[in-house]
Structures are given as C-alpha cells and as structure tokens.
Design a protein around this motif. Structure first.
Motif, PDB file in Angstrom:
ATOM      1  N   LYS A 114     -16.822  32.436  17.602  1.00  0.00           N
ATOM      2  CA  LYS A 114     -18.153  32.808  18.074  1.00  0.00           C
ATOM      3  C   LYS A 114     -19.097  32.999  16.906  1.00  0.00           C
ATOM      4  CE  LYS A 114     -17.318  34.848  22.568  1.00  0.00           C
ATOM      5  NZ  LYS A 114     -16.897  36.059  23.247  1.00  0.00           N
ATOM      6  N   MET A 156     -20.032  29.692  15.418  1.00  0.00           N
ATOM      7  CA  MET A 156     -21.035  28.975  16.208  1.00  0.00           C
ATOM      8  C   MET A 156     -22.423  29.584  15.995  1.00  0.00           C
ATOM      9  SD  MET A 156     -21.354  27.415  19.941  1.00  0.00           S
ATOM     10  CE  MET A 156     -19.969  27.838  20.770  1.00  0.00           C
ATOM     11  N   GLU A 157     -22.502  30.915  15.998  1.00  0.00           N
ATOM     12  CA  GLU A 157     -23.806  31.548  15.813  1.00  0.00           C
ATOM     13  C   GLU A 157     -24.395  31.223  14.443  1.00  0.00           C
ATOM     14  OE1 GLU A 157     -23.849  35.745  16.787  1.00  0.00           O
ATOM     15  OE2 GLU A 157     -22.844  35.306  18.681  1.00  0.00           O
ATOM     16  N   LEU A 183     -25.541  27.508  14.267  1.00  0.00           N
ATOM     17  CA  LEU A 183     -26.781  27.172  14.963  1.00  0.00           C
ATOM     18  C   LEU A 183     -27.995  27.812  14.282  1.00  0.00           C
ATOM     19  CD1 LEU A 183     -25.800  27.254  18.728  1.00  0.00           C
ATOM     20  CD2 LEU A 183     -25.590  25.434  17.078  1.00  0.00           C
ATOM     21  N   GLU A 184     -27.847  29.101  13.913  1.00  0.00           N
ATOM     22  CA  GLU A 184     -28.960  29.756  13.219  1.00  0.00           C
ATOM     23  C   GLU A 184     -29.272  29.017  11.917  1.00  0.00           C
ATOM     24  OE1 GLU A 184     -30.704  32.146  14.436  1.00  0.00           O
ATOM     25  OE2 GLU A 184     -29.430  32.918  16.068  1.00  0.00           O
ATOM     26  N   VAL A 201     -28.681  25.842  11.153  1.00  0.00           N
ATOM     27  CA  VAL A 201     -29.297  24.532  11.392  1.00  0.00           C
ATOM     28  C   VAL A 201     -30.807  24.698  11.567  1.00  0.00           C
ATOM     29  CG1 VAL A 201     -29.522  22.685  13.100  1.00  0.00           C
ATOM     30  CG2 VAL A 201     -27.268  23.387  12.335  1.00  0.00           C
ATOM     31  N   GLN A 260     -17.011  22.703  21.069  1.00  0.00           N
ATOM     32  CA  GLN A 260     -18.124  23.454  21.645  1.00  0.00           C
ATOM     33  C   GLN A 260     -19.246  23.646  20.635  1.00  0.00           C
ATOM     34  OE1 GLN A 260     -16.922  27.016  23.734  1.00  0.00           O
ATOM     35  NE2 GLN A 260     -16.870  25.686  25.519  1.00  0.00           N
ATOM     36  N   GLU A 304     -21.089  20.441  20.290  1.00  0.00           N
ATOM     37  CA  GLU A 304     -21.945  20.205  21.460  1.00  0.00           C
ATOM     38  C   GLU A 304     -23.212  21.049  21.380  1.00  0.00           C
ATOM     39  OE1 GLU A 304     -21.534  18.297  24.139  1.00  0.00           O
ATOM     40  OE2 GLU A 304     -19.439  17.675  24.114  1.00  0.00           O
ATOM     41  N   ALA A 305     -23.038  22.308  20.987  1.00  0.00           N
ATOM     42  CA  ALA A 305     -24.195  23.203  20.881  1.00  0.00           C
ATOM     43  C   ALA A 305     -25.158  22.706  19.808  1.00  0.00           C
ATOM     44  CB  ALA A 305     -23.739  24.630  20.570  1.00  0.00           C
ATOM     45  N   ARG A 340     -25.616  19.664  18.991  1.00  0.00           N
ATOM     46  CA  ARG A 340     -26.343  18.533  19.556  1.00  0.00           C
ATOM     47  C   ARG A 340     -27.485  19.007  20.470  1.00  0.00           C
ATOM     48  NH1 ARG A 340     -26.901  15.083  23.622  1.00  0.00           N
ATOM     49  NH2 ARG A 340     -25.713  16.402  25.046  1.00  0.00           N
ATOM     50  N   LEU A 341     -27.217  20.061  21.226  1.00  0.00           N
ATOM     51  CA  LEU A 341     -28.242  20.569  22.146  1.00  0.00           C
ATOM     52  C   LEU A 341     -29.483  21.056  21.403  1.00  0.00           C
ATOM     53  CD1 LEU A 341     -26.356  22.569  24.915  1.00  0.00           C
ATOM     54  CD2 LEU A 341     -27.572  20.410  25.131  1.00  0.00           C
ATOM     55  N   ILE A 342     -29.300  21.696  20.261  1.00  0.00           N
ATOM     56  CA  ILE A 342     -30.488  22.159  19.550  1.00  0.00           C
ATOM     57  C   ILE A 342     -31.147  21.032  18.766  1.00  0.00           C
ATOM     58  CG2 ILE A 342     -29.734  24.561  19.445  1.00  0.00           C
ATOM     59  CD1 ILE A 342     -29.116  24.130  16.495  1.00  0.00           C
TER      60      ILE A 342
END
Lengths: 317, 118, 134
Positions: free
Chosen positions: A203, A206-207, A210-211, A213, A241, A244-245, A247-249
C-alpha cells in the motif's frame, strides 16, 4: 551471637503480608539501619562483589574483560550507595545507566546486580541484629526495598525508553527505505524495491509511487524488482495493481529486473503480466523509457575517436 | 447542474470541478454526445483533477462515455485522475482498460494529437 | 450500538450527502487522503445500493476508539427486499442493475472489515470498519 538468616525469595511473600500492617511507617528510612549500612559499606561491597562474580562465568558478562568488569562493578556499587546517602535518585545513576546502554550491557546485569545487592545487604543487616522478630525483619526489608526498588525502576525506565527510541527511529528509517522514488531524468522516475513486500508495504509503495509520478511529472516510471527475493501471487498482484493505478493517473509503468527464476514463478503461477511492459534489466528498461519519451542514447563521436587514437598510439609503440 | 463543455479547434475540453452525483453524470453524458455530434469534434479531453471521488457508477458513466464517443468518431483522454481516486478504482476492481489517460490537460492534448495523426 | 450520526437515504442526492459526511468523519479521525477517498467511495456504493434496491434506508457512522487503534464504523441498513444469494452479490462482476458489478465486493476491498446480514423480504444490514493505519 547474632542469628544469621538466609534470605531467599520466600521472604518476599512474608514481607508483603507484613507490609499491610506496617504501611504508615513505610517510606521513611530508618536512620539506625542506614548508619549500619553506610558504616559497613566496605563489607557489603565485598560480599556483593563475590556474589556478582559468581554469575560472571555462565552469562553475558563473560566476554567482558576482567578490568572493565571490576571497574564497572565498583562504579555501580558507588552509584547505589550515593543514592542511599542522598536519599533518592541521583544524576550519577542517570549517567551510569546511559553509559551502560551505550556500551551495550544488558539490563539483566543491572537487575541481577541489584537483586544480589538486596540479598547481601539484608543478610548483612540481619547478621548485625541482636534479635530478629517479624517487626524488625519487616523494617529491614522495607528499608532495603525503599532503597533498591527506585533504582531498579529508574534503570528499567532508562533502558526501555532507549529501546523504544531505537525502535521508533528504525521504523522511520525502514519506512523511508521501503518505497524510495528516484527522478533520474525529466519525465522518467525509478522505484527500486528491495526486500520482502507485504500488504502493508504494498500500500505504501502504491501511494508513494502515485504521489511521486504526480510530483515529478513522470511519463514513465520504472519499478525495479531486482532486490525482491520472492515474487509470489500476492506480490505480483500488488505490482500489477500499482501498474494499473499508474496507468489510470496517466503515466506508464515498466517492470524491470525480472530474474530467470522470477519469470519462471510468474508463468508457473499463471500470473498474467502481459498487460504492461517488462524488461529483464534496469538498463533495458531505461532504454525503453527513453524511447517512449522520444529520446535515445547517442554516443558522441569525439570521445570515440579520442579512445581510438589513444589505442592507435599504444599499438604504435 | 450542468458541466460546461468548451470547444477548442477540433477538440472539446471538459474540466469537472464538482462532486459528481448520478444525475449530473448522466446529464453530462448526454450533453457531451450531442456536442460531439453538433461540432464534429475529433478529440475530447476530460480533466478530473478536481474530482476526489469516483465510485463504480461514475466510473461506468465515464467508461461508457468514452466508448460512445469513440463510436461517434471522437477519441477521449481522461486526465488528472488523482492518486487516491486511482487507488480506490483499483480496489473496486475497475481498471478502465480501454480508456486513454494522461497526467494533465497539456499531456492529454499531446496524446490526442499523436493518436489522431497516426 | 448507539450510533453517533445517521444519514437517511431517500433521494439520489442523499448519496452525495452521505459520502461527504463520511469523509468529514474520516478526516476528523485522522485518516490519510487515500483512505478518506476509500471510505467516501465505499459509502457511495452502500448508499447507492440502498437507493437502487431498497428505496429508503440509512447510513450510520460511529467512531471507534480502542486502546491500540482507531477506526470508523459504517452501518448501512435498509428495509428493502433483501438479498437472496449473498455469495452471488459478493462475486466480482455480478450485477442486476446494469452497473459494473463492483459494488459490494469493491466495498469489501476498500474497507478492513465487512459483514452482511440479509433476510429476504425484511431487509439488509451491512457493517463495515476501516482502521486508521499507524
């Protein structure tokens, strides 16, 4: 002839029973008993050193040099006596415990030492007493406890405080290490992962990913799993996962550092990593990232020529 | 409440600035499709920077609008999905597989231009 | 259990209201932004289920304060038709409403604890908890 009582753990229970009645007289230290102890400190210290040395051979302190052990014992016993003279916890005690913590001596050295001290002192006082009745015994036990217990409490507090401090520092350090993000180039960021990945860490990864990126405005992010020892379905699931995340952002994820055995496990477990790009090494992944951001590595001619001419001149010799 | 749709050359730009409820989302779907029909736009950028919740319903509406626009000849790029929103979508099991994404409006426009040139 | 606050779900707009209140609770307890989004999304899913299938119901919140952890307890109750086959609705991709079928299994993944009780003809009760990460 004074009666010598062997003081063992049994007395602790006796003492507790008596204490119920004697509570009102408890805290104040008996002046007479104090002076017995202080006037005979040499004998008590001698007895104590004998006791402590008995423990020495079969435990943790056996690796410590004789001199250091002796001098530490002396210092220890001085600290104990000074707390009796000054009727309370002294700064010497703090200094002493801090020193032992830094030296890495175990807490049990101190607690064993203090227990030995309690035994020796009680034995000594009782051996000096004319008559030993329960009233007198409870007075002696009370006095010694009031002296020794605060020291034990203080030492235990110091030690556990130091441990808690270390643990909290390590937790912070571990968290900082667990998901680092390195912006290597404009729009390209690398996250090297080292060690085992559990759900909690996944977790956090992932956080951070993303932050990071968003923060570095990364078009491509490389996740390097060279340092991840085992990739099972759970780890693979988390990595997928995360990708995928990403890619979403609006960014792209390349998984790099896939060792042969990891490729085997991934296929054998039936994990589908086909949806996003993977590369065997960080170098190949980085090249792919450059291509995706419309860049490539160009070898400068100048330096090549320099090396060639150097080689030529060497051949000529 | 209606979400404004701006036209820029061949593109439509939408910035969703509000907490989307179901009605607004459906209304938006209709508005966008009719605007594509009227303007003949070939590309659409939907910016979600200010959206802090996308649940499965809104995700479905967005996914549908992308597919529908595609049927009408307009490519859609979603931009600025927040990390928290992305993680929530992943937890929900929604991957928006056929949807193009970009980090921000600018990148979204670049991506559209590349797609349309190909 | 006596719940601190409840939101009635009667109209579509109540879904948005419920998740806003949920997010405020989550923020107050000390959840990070990602978990706030998870909680708000879970509430949105639960509230929508009530609205779609039961017409009316309520979402209640309770802050849990234990010695070693804090959390938010969310309760979704309705007097709707109930769920005949719970294992079926907990399957990914199962939907009777034309949605993505991500609702209930999604809520389970978004939260830390998830319990569902349902009786056909009487209604459904879903209790779910999210713990604050340390």
């Amino acid at each position: 002839m004074a009666k010598i009582l062997h003081v063992s753990d049994k007395h602790v229970t006796i003492y507790i029973k008596i204490r119920g009645k004697m509570q009102h007289g408890g805290k104040r230290m008996d002046k007479h008993l104090n002076s017995i102890v202080i006037n005979n400190s040499d004998t008590i210290v001698k007895d104590w050193l004998v006791e402590v040395s008995k423990n020495r051979h079969n435990d943790y302190t056996s690796a410590i040099s004789e001199d250091l052990f002796e001098s530490t014992n002396r210092e220890f016993v001085n600290v104990i006596f000074s707390s009796l003279e000054k009727q309370g916890i002294t700064s010497e005690l703090d200094d002493f415990s801090e020193k032992l913590i830094n030296l890495g001596w175990p807490l049990s050295y101190l607690t064993d030492g203090l227990q030995a001290f309690r035994r020796v002192t009680i034995n000594f006082i009782l051996s000096q007493s004319e008559k030993v009745d329960s009233d007198h015994l409870s007075k002696v036990l009370d006095m010694v406890d009031n002296w020794v217990d605060p020291i034990i409490n203080q030492l235990v507090n110091e030690y556990s405080g130091s441990w808690e401090h270390i643990v909290s520092l390590q937790r912070v350090a571990l968290q900082e290490l667990s998901a680092p993000l390195i912006p290597v180039m404009e729009n390209i960021t690398i996250m090297p992962l080292i060690g085992t990945i559990d759900t909690e860490r996944a977790k956090l990864i992932m956080e951070n990913l993303l932050e990071g990126v968003i923060k570095h405005n990364a078009d491509v992010v490389l996740i390097d799993i060279t340092g991840v020892p085992v990739v099972d379905t759970m780890v693979a699931h988390h990595i997928i996962q995360a990708a995928e995340a990403v890619r979403l952002i609006g960014s792209t994820c390349i998984l790099v550092g896939i060792r042969p055995e990891i490729a085997q496990t991934i296929v054998n477990l039936g994990i589908d990593l086909g949806k996003f790009p993977t590369k065997s090494s960080l170098r190949k992944g980085f090249q792919a990232a450059l291509e995706m951001t419309n860049r490539k590595i160009v070898h400068e001619k100048g330096s090549d020529e320099g090396i060639e001419s150097l080689l030529d001149s060497l051949n000529g010799e | 409440m209606r979400i404004p749709i701006l036209k820029l050359h061949n593109y439509l730009l939408i910035s969703i600035q509000t907490d989307l409820d179901d009605k607004t989302a459906i209304q938006f779907q209709e508005d966008l499709l009719s605007k594509i029909h009227k303007s003949g736009a070939t590309g659409v950028v939907i910016d979600l920077t200010s959206v802090d919740i996308i649940d499965s319903f809104i995700a479905k509406v967005l996914g549908d609008v992308v597919t529908m626009s595609d049927l009408m000849g307009a490519k859609v790029v979603l931009t600025g999905i927040q990390p928290a929103v992305a993680m929530t979508l992943i937890d929900l099991g929604i991957h928006l597989k056929d949807v193009q994404t970009a980090l921000d409006l600018e990148q979204g426009l670049i991506k559209l231009r590349q797609e349309l040139e190909e | 259990m006596d719940f601190q606050s409840c939101v009635k779900i009667n109209r579509e707009w109540d879904i948005v209201g419920a998740r806003q209140i949920g997010r405020e609770h989550a923020k107050k307890i000390g959840f990070g932004t990602v978990d706030q989004a998870r909680i708000a999304t879970a509430i949105s899913e639960l509230a929508r289920n009530i609205y779609l299938y039961a017409d009316t119901g309520k979402i209640c919140f309770e802050i849990i304060n234990e010695i070693d952890r804090k959390g938010l307890w969310i309760l979704a109750v309705d007097n709707g038709p109930g769920i005949a086959d719970i294992s079926q609705v907990m399957e990914d991709g199962f939907s009777t409403s034309g949605g993505l079928g991500a609702g209930l299994p999604g809520v389970k993944r978004l939260m830390d604890q998830f319990d569902i009780i349902s009786e056909t003809g009487k209604g459904t009760e879903i209790r779910t908890v999210k713990w604050v990460r340390k």
